[in-house]
Structures are given as C-alpha cells and as structure tokens.
Design a protein around this motif. Structure first.
Motif, mmCIF file in Angstrom:
data_model
loop_
_atom_site.group_PDB
_atom_site.id
_atom_site.type_symbol
_atom_site.label_atom_id
_atom_site.label_comp_id
_atom_site.label_asym_id
_atom_site.label_seq_id
_atom_site.Cartn_x
_atom_site.Cartn_y
_atom_site.Cartn_z
ATOM 1 N N GLN A 31 0.821 -1.212 0.000
ATOM 2 C CA GLN A 31 0.000 0.000 0.000
ATOM 3 C C GLN A 31 0.851 1.257 0.000
ATOM 4 O O GLN A 31 0.347 2.352 -0.221
ATOM 5 C CB GLN A 31 -0.934 0.021 1.222
ATOM 6 C CG GLN A 31 -1.892 -1.154 1.305
ATOM 7 C CD GLN A 31 -2.708 -1.340 0.047
ATOM 8 O OE1 GLN A 31 -3.335 -0.400 -0.431
ATOM 9 N NE2 GLN A 31 -2.697 -2.553 -0.491
ATOM 10 N N GLU A 43 -9.123 -9.677 -3.634
ATOM 11 C CA GLU A 43 -9.568 -8.311 -3.372
ATOM 12 C C GLU A 43 -10.217 -8.195 -2.000
ATOM 13 O O GLU A 43 -10.087 -7.179 -1.319
ATOM 14 C CB GLU A 43 -10.564 -7.886 -4.464
ATOM 15 C CG GLU A 43 -10.984 -6.421 -4.396
ATOM 16 C CD GLU A 43 -9.810 -5.487 -4.676
ATOM 17 O OE1 GLU A 43 -9.843 -4.349 -4.159
ATOM 18 O OE2 GLU A 43 -8.869 -5.898 -5.395
ATOM 19 N N VAL A 47 -9.389 -5.484 1.082
ATOM 20 C CA VAL A 47 -10.435 -4.651 1.677
ATOM 21 C C VAL A 47 -10.501 -4.876 3.187
ATOM 22 O O VAL A 47 -10.620 -3.915 3.971
ATOM 23 C CB VAL A 47 -11.796 -4.945 1.029
ATOM 24 C CG1 VAL A 47 -12.919 -4.244 1.787
ATOM 25 C CG2 VAL A 47 -11.801 -4.508 -0.429
ATOM 26 N N THR A 50 -7.215 -3.133 4.713
ATOM 27 C CA THR A 50 -7.019 -1.681 4.561
ATOM 28 C C THR A 50 -8.257 -0.844 4.868
ATOM 29 O O THR A 50 -8.126 0.306 5.302
ATOM 30 C CB THR A 50 -6.556 -1.366 3.131
ATOM 31 O OG1 THR A 50 -7.559 -1.813 2.195
ATOM 32 C CG2 THR A 50 -5.243 -2.061 2.825
ATOM 33 N N ASP A 51 -9.441 -1.389 4.654
ATOM 34 C CA ASP A 51 -10.657 -0.584 4.804
ATOM 35 C C ASP A 51 -11.518 -0.973 5.998
ATOM 36 O O ASP A 51 -12.390 -0.188 6.399
ATOM 37 C CB ASP A 51 -11.512 -0.674 3.534
ATOM 38 C CG ASP A 51 -10.822 -0.059 2.330
ATOM 39 O OD1 ASP A 51 -9.976 0.833 2.539
ATOM 40 O OD2 ASP A 51 -11.105 -0.478 1.195
ATOM 41 N N VAL A 52 -11.307 -2.162 6.543
ATOM 42 C CA VAL A 52 -12.133 -2.608 7.666
ATOM 43 C C VAL A 52 -11.319 -2.653 8.956
ATOM 44 O O VAL A 52 -11.638 -1.960 9.929
ATOM 45 C CB VAL A 52 -12.752 -3.992 7.370
ATOM 46 C CG1 VAL A 52 -13.573 -4.465 8.577
ATOM 47 C CG2 VAL A 52 -13.621 -3.938 6.121
ATOM 48 N N PRO A 55 -8.380 0.861 9.807
ATOM 49 C CA PRO A 55 -8.896 2.085 10.432
ATOM 50 C C PRO A 55 -9.444 1.839 11.832
ATOM 51 O O PRO A 55 -9.281 2.677 12.722
ATOM 52 C CB PRO A 55 -10.004 2.542 9.470
ATOM 53 C CG PRO A 55 -10.334 1.351 8.644
ATOM 54 C CD PRO A 55 -9.085 0.547 8.543
ATOM 55 N N ARG A 56 -10.061 0.678 12.033
ATOM 56 C CA ARG A 56 -10.594 0.373 13.366
ATOM 57 C C ARG A 56 -9.463 0.211 14.376
ATOM 58 O O ARG A 56 -9.556 0.695 15.512
ATOM 59 C CB ARG A 56 -11.440 -0.892 13.306
ATOM 60 C CG ARG A 56 -11.935 -1.350 14.672
ATOM 61 C CD ARG A 56 -12.974 -2.430 14.564
ATOM 62 N NE ARG A 56 -13.419 -2.860 15.882
ATOM 63 C CZ ARG A 56 -14.519 -3.570 16.108
ATOM 64 N NH1 ARG A 56 -15.285 -3.939 15.088
ATOM 65 N NH2 ARG A 56 -14.855 -3.911 17.328
ATOM 66 N N GLY A 186 -14.677 4.265 10.746
ATOM 67 C CA GLY A 186 -13.761 4.254 9.609
ATOM 68 C C GLY A 186 -12.712 5.339 9.692
ATOM 69 O O GLY A 186 -12.464 5.935 10.742
ATOM 70 N N TRP A 187 -12.104 5.615 8.540
ATOM 71 C CA TRP A 187 -11.004 6.562 8.481
ATOM 72 C C TRP A 187 -11.417 7.965 8.920
ATOM 73 O O TRP A 187 -10.616 8.702 9.499
ATOM 74 C CB TRP A 187 -10.436 6.605 7.059
ATOM 75 C CG TRP A 187 -9.656 5.383 6.683
ATOM 76 C CD1 TRP A 187 -10.005 4.417 5.789
ATOM 77 C CD2 TRP A 187 -8.371 4.988 7.196
ATOM 78 N NE1 TRP A 187 -9.038 3.442 5.709
ATOM 79 C CE2 TRP A 187 -8.010 3.779 6.559
ATOM 80 C CE3 TRP A 187 -7.495 5.555 8.122
ATOM 81 C CZ2 TRP A 187 -6.828 3.116 6.833
ATOM 82 C CZ3 TRP A 187 -6.311 4.895 8.399
ATOM 83 C CH2 TRP A 187 -5.980 3.697 7.749
ATOM 84 N N GLU A 188 -12.660 8.383 8.621
ATOM 85 C CA GLU A 188 -13.070 9.736 8.962
ATOM 86 C C GLU A 188 -13.073 9.962 10.472
ATOM 87 O O GLU A 188 -12.856 11.074 10.951
ATOM 88 C CB GLU A 188 -14.451 10.054 8.379
ATOM 89 C CG GLU A 188 -15.610 9.254 8.947
ATOM 90 C CD GLU A 188 -15.794 7.903 8.261
ATOM 91 O OE1 GLU A 188 -16.840 7.254 8.485
ATOM 92 O OE2 GLU A 188 -14.891 7.503 7.504
#
Length: 332
Positions: A31, A43, A47, A50-52, A55-56, A186-188
């Motif tokens: 990444q 894939e 996910v 990197t996305d689940v 960020p947590r 999440g990331w926000e």
C-alpha cells in the motif's frame, strides 16, 4: 513502540476471516506509494486489511491514547491515582452532549465536529459540577471528589438512558454511547480524534514537570515557581478535551484512564515526564487488545468495548481502593 507496532500487525491478522501474518505484512507494504507490483491476493483480503480492520485498529490506538493521557492529566493535577475521566463523571458528561445531539438530529450541524464540540462543553460543565460538590469551605477532599464524580456519573448515565426511551428512532445509537464500541468506525473518525491527541500530548508534556511538583501540594508547587491555578486549569481543560474527542466517537469506555497511568507509574516511577508519553503508548496497546478481544471472543458476535474495559478496570479500581485503605490503616 515496537510492542505497539507488533500488536497492530498481529491484531490485523485476527478476526472472523483469519489472515496469515505474512499476507498482512505484504498487503500493508504494497500500500506504500513507492512499492509497486501485485501480490496476487484476493480483493476481499485487501479490503479487510485496509478498509475494515486497519482504520478500526488505528482508531482503537488513538482512543486508548487519548483516554490514558487524560487519566494521567487528571491523576497528576488532582494528586490521586483513582482519578480518571470515568470515575470523575467527565466521560458520562460528554456522552450526555453526544446523546442530546443524536436525539434531536443535530449531529451534522457542524459536520463531523458537531458531537466533539458539544461533548467538550458538557464535559467541562460536568467537571465544574463535580468540583462544586466536592468543595467545602474552600477545601476539597480527594475522597469526596471521587465520590462526587461517581454520583454525577451515575446520574448522567441514568439521564442518557432516559433520553434513549424518548424515541424509538435513534435508541440504538444512544445505547451505543452507554456501552462504548468502535464497530463500524472508519477513516473519517480517526481524522476526528487525531488532531485532539496532537494538541493534547505536547501540552501535557509541557506541564509534566509542574505535575511532578504538584505531588508536594499546590502551595509548595507555587513556592517552587509553578503557577498552580493556571497549570490546573490548562491540564483539566486539555484532559477534558481529550475525553470529549474519545467519547464522541466510541461512547463511554471506562477505566482506561485509571488503569494505564497507574501501571506505567508502577513500572517507571512517579515522574510525569515519563508517565505522560508512555501512557499514550500503553493506552493504545491496552485498548487495541481490548477491542480485539471484544470482536473475536465470542466468534461472530461482538462484545461492546466498554464492557470489556469495565470487566478489567472495575476489579483494578477495587484493588486500588483496598490498597489505599490498607495504607491508611497501617499509617493510623
């Protein structure tokens, strides 16, 4: 720091979809912007990492760092190892503001900063109320302060529960604040918490030596050149701000600010120049593993994070109370 980094990588590989450590490392490395090539992973694995999970996990580290740092600030300025955002009622005060915003649909008035701002205001008000209840004839007994905090915390928790009964539309969201969780974050949300930590950490490091002098009492600290009132105000406000940032994202997660600074103090001694930065690292590790336990302990069913920290922290709190009683009894 090495332990924190290892904990992050190991936690990334733990979950309902078990991923080998080697695969997690490879996905993370690929990444990076200067690393090219395709590792040939599914894939779905990318996910998940990197996305689940990532960020947590980073959010758990940030929340743990904020709560532990706030606990160190409260304990230092109040000269009491039993003080933390939860026992002083500040965390519950912040949750009242968050629940109010959710109940009336104002959580997006100022974007993602709406709840943190209101949580900070209600947290400051709660801290002021606790201090007024504990103060008698210009003096403030530490045990009375803790008792006042516990009473206010119980009242505000009941008030949040009352708000949750006023509507069926957002009852689940409000109950989230009572139990605490990082699920579905999440990331926000990391972008909400990170600025508060970046502001709070340098400030408390700046006042670490003053907190060391507070051990001798505010009057003696003043004789040694410390502006006691200014130091107390800044440390309490910054600690409340850190608590508000954490609570606005996760809800009430208790005892982190109680357990970690005390453990750090047992390891490195009473010097706040060490306690403050190490509490950030220790709090991140502690809450990271607490959240990992919360999401994997019962298989596919997740335990609220606040439940896990309370199961660990409440016995530790009882131990500290017992230890203080024994010490006082021995001195008598």
């Amino acid at each position: 720091m090495l332990l924190l980094a290892a904990s992050i990588v190991i936690s990334l590989s733990i979950g309902t979809s078990n991923l080998p450590l080697r695969e997690v490392w490879s996905i993370l490395i690929h990444q990076l912007p200067f690393v090219s090539g395709d590792g040939g992973w599914d894939e779905s694995s990318i996910v998940i990492v990197t996305d689940v999970r990532l960020p947590r996990i980073l959010l758990a580290v940030l929340i743990g760092a904020c709560l532990s740092l706030a606990g160190a600030g409260f304990q230092g300025v109040l000269r009491n190892p039993l003080a933390d955002p939860f026992t002083l009622g500040v965390a519950s005060g912040c949750s009242v503001g968050a629940a109010f915003m959710i109940l009336f649909g104002y959580q997006t008035v100022a974007g993602i900063w709406s709840i943190p701002i209101v949580a900070f205001i209600t947290g400051i008000i709660t801290l002021a109320i606790v201090f007024m209840l504990a103060r008698s004839r210009g003096a403030m007994n530490v045990e009375t302060l803790i008792l006042s905090g516990v009473i206010v915390q119980a009242f505000l928790s009941a008030f949040v529960s009352l708000m949750s009964t006023l509507t069926n539309d957002v009852v689940n969201e409000i109950m989230f604040w009572l139990m605490g969780s990082i699920s579905s974050r999440g990331w926000e949300h990391t972008q909400v918490v990170l600025p508060f930590l970046l502001i709070g950490l340098p400030v408390l490091i700046r006042y670490a030596q003053s907190l060391n002098l507070f051990v001798f009492g505010e009057r003696h600290a003043a004789y040694l050149g410390v502006d006691a009132e200014r130091t107390k105000l800044i440390v309490l406000v910054v600690s409340t701000l850190l608590t508000a940032a954490a609570v606005s994202v996760t809800g009430v997660v208790g005892f982190v600010g109680l357990v970690i600074p005390h453990l750090i103090r047992l390891v490195v001694g009473p010097d706040y120049r060490l306690i403050v930065p190490l509490s950030v690292i220790g709090g991140g590790i502690y809450l990271l593993w607490s959240d990992t336990l919360a999401r994997v302990a019962m298989g596919g069913r997740e335990i609220p994070l606040g439940v896990v920290t309370a199961l660990i922290g409440a016995p530790f709190f009882a131990y500290l109370l017992y230890k203080r009683k024994v010490v006082k009894g021995g001195a008598a």
